[in-house]
Design an enzyme around this catalytic site. Structure first.
Site, PDB file in Angstrom:
ATOM      1  N   THR A  33      14.161  85.655 155.431  1.00 36.71           N
ATOM      2  CA  THR A  33      14.419  84.526 156.334  1.00 36.71           C
ATOM      3  C   THR A  33      15.177  83.422 155.590  1.00 36.71           C
ATOM      4  OG1 THR A  33      12.379  84.973 157.530  1.00 36.71           O
ATOM      5  CG2 THR A  33      13.286  82.759 157.771  1.00 36.71           C
ATOM      6  N   GLY A  34      16.048  82.754 156.324  1.00 36.99           N
ATOM      7  CA  GLY A  34      16.715  81.580 155.749  1.00 36.99           C
ATOM      8  C   GLY A  34      18.216  81.624 155.987  1.00 36.99           C
ATOM      9  N   SER A  35      18.898  80.592 155.497  1.00 41.54           N
ATOM     10  CA  SER A  35      20.341  80.514 155.755  1.00 41.54           C
ATOM     11  C   SER A  35      21.111  81.600 155.001  1.00 41.54           C
ATOM     12  CB  SER A  35      20.856  79.122 155.358  1.00 41.54           C
ATOM     13  OG  SER A  35      20.552  78.853 154.006  1.00 41.54           O
ATOM     14  N   ALA A  92      15.431  82.585 148.203  1.00 37.36           N
ATOM     15  CA  ALA A  92      14.367  81.892 147.465  1.00 37.36           C
ATOM     16  C   ALA A  92      14.717  80.418 147.392  1.00 37.36           C
ATOM     17  CB  ALA A  92      14.232  82.465 146.058  1.00 37.36           C
ATOM     18  N   ASP A  93      13.687  79.617 147.221  1.00 40.77           N
ATOM     19  CA  ASP A  93      13.909  78.183 147.001  1.00 40.77           C
ATOM     20  C   ASP A  93      14.106  77.897 145.516  1.00 40.77           C
ATOM     21  OD1 ASP A  93      13.617  77.373 149.769  1.00 40.77           O
ATOM     22  OD2 ASP A  93      11.569  78.083 149.526  1.00 40.77           O
ATOM     23  N   GLY A 106      11.527  77.809 154.467  1.00 38.03           N
ATOM     24  CA  GLY A 106      11.780  78.084 155.885  1.00 38.03           C
ATOM     25  C   GLY A 106      10.503  78.425 156.640  1.00 38.03           C
ATOM     26  N   GLU A 112       6.885  86.954 154.851  1.00 37.52           N
ATOM     27  CA  GLU A 112       7.770  87.390 153.758  1.00 37.52           C
ATOM     28  C   GLU A 112       6.971  88.153 152.700  1.00 37.52           C
ATOM     29  OE1 GLU A 112      11.182  83.902 154.075  1.00 37.52           O
ATOM     30  OE2 GLU A 112       9.547  83.630 152.670  1.00 37.52           O
ATOM     31  N   LYS A 130      19.589  77.702 142.524  1.00 38.22           N
ATOM     32  CA  LYS A 130      18.162  78.050 142.663  1.00 38.22           C
ATOM     33  C   LYS A 130      17.548  78.557 141.361  1.00 38.22           C
ATOM     34  CE  LYS A 130      18.363  77.539 147.261  1.00 38.22           C
ATOM     35  NZ  LYS A 130      18.215  78.586 148.233  1.00 38.22           N
TER      36      LYS A 130
HETATM   37  C1  5RP Z   1      11.962  80.952 153.911  1.00 36.71           C
HETATM   38  C2  5RP Z   1      12.325  81.156 152.505  1.00 36.71           C
HETATM   39  C3  5RP Z   1      13.772  81.205 152.169  1.00 36.71           C
HETATM   40  O1  5RP Z   1      14.051  82.388 151.513  1.00 36.71           O
HETATM   41  C4  5RP Z   1      14.112  80.048 151.292  1.00 36.71           C
HETATM   42  O2  5RP Z   1      13.710  78.836 151.921  1.00 36.71           O
HETATM   43  C5  5RP Z   1      15.617  79.983 150.978  1.00 36.71           C
HETATM   44  O3  5RP Z   1      16.329  79.647 152.117  1.00 36.71           O
HETATM   45  P1  5RP Z   1      17.887  79.451 152.137  1.00 36.71           P
HETATM   46  O4  5RP Z   1      18.512  80.804 152.046  1.00 36.71           O
HETATM   47  O5  5RP Z   1      18.138  78.778 153.474  1.00 36.71           O
HETATM   48  O6  5RP Z   1      18.265  78.554 150.983  1.00 36.71           O
HETATM   49  O7  5RP Z   1      11.506  81.309 151.636  1.00 36.71           O
HETATM   50  O8  5RP Z   1      10.577  80.827 154.091  1.00 36.71           O
END
Ligand code: 5RP
Length: 228
Positions: A33-35, A92-93, A106, A112, A130
């Site tokens: 999930t995420g952008s 990942a964040d 997200g 996940e 990251k």
């Molecule tokens: C969602 C997540 C995402 O993988 C994380 O927030 C990264 O998101 P993005 O690709 O938008 O930077 O853990 O729960």
């Protein structure tokens, strides 16, 4: 004239495309999930439409990804019907040099982790910002049961963290989230195990037991591949 530096979104698109090399044709895969994953889903769909990849379906980690997969005509398979996935692709964040991650920005961390648990290989896709030496600058997401919030706030304070309720957000499972500021996570596996013991914690956003085996990082020099 020199080319302008790629934007963060362009770096995400680069690794989303590169992740396709890790997707086996004709098998069900796990999708995060995420952008960055949004771009991965788009790239996957384009490859399938071009006929160079067969999509057998995906186990999705969120309503958001499910909708995007279905809009592209990719079948979404229930996690409960799957015993094993060859690969799970997610963002990942933060990620450290051992493949441990902070996830949950997200709000999809519980699903996940469940989908990652089914997978033989976690392929993390992220822009280069990251990658960190020590996890924790990004506030640690924790999905919790609402009645435990005050006690969990106190427990995090005892660890040196400031837990803040994420305003106006409930997860796909109907739970609130805490974002914990100010932690320096030097031993991700130990901290994940400790927080997992606390009553009221549904999922902690440290992915140490379910760390990445591969990370594709988007950098100014192109895709950097880290293998853990
Ligand atoms: C969602 C997540 C995402 O993988 C994380 O927030 C990264 O998101 P993005 O690709 O938008 O930077 O853990 O729960």
């Amino acid at each position: 004239m020199t080319n302008p530096a790629p934007t963060q979104d362009q770096l995400k698109a680069l690794v989303a495309e590169a992740a396709l090399a890790h997707v086996p044709s004709g098998q069900v895969i796990g999708v995060g999930t995420g952008s960055t994953v949004d771009l991965f889903i788009d790239a996957l769909a384009a490859r399938v439409a071009a006929g160079s990849l067969v999509a057998a379906g995906a186990v999705s980690s969120s309503e958001r990804s499910t909708q995007r997969l279905q809009r592209h005509g990719i079948a979404v398979v229930e996690a409960s019907t799957v015993e094993r996935l060859p690969v799970y692709v997610d963002g990942a964040d933060e990620i450290d040099h051992q493949g441990h991650m902070i996830k949950g920005g997200g709000a999809a961390l519980t699903r996940e982790k469940i989908v990652a648990d089914l997978a033989e290989r976690f392929v993390c896709i992220a822009d280069g910002s990251k990658l960190v030496e020590v996890l924790g600058r990004y506030p640690l997401p924790v999905e919790v049961v609402a009645m435990a919030v005050p006690q969990l706030v106190r427990r995090f304070a005892a660890l040196g963290g400031r837990a803040v309720l994420r305003a106006g957000v409930l997860t796909d499972n109907g739970h609130p989230l805490l974002d914990v500021h100010g932690l320096s996570i030097h031993d991700p596996a130990a901290m994940e195990a400790e927080i997992n013991q606390w009553p009221g914690v549904v999922t902690v956003g440290i992915f140490a037991r379910h760390r990445a085996q591969v990370c594709l990082l988007g950098t100014l020099q192109g895709v950097r591949t880290l293998v853990f």
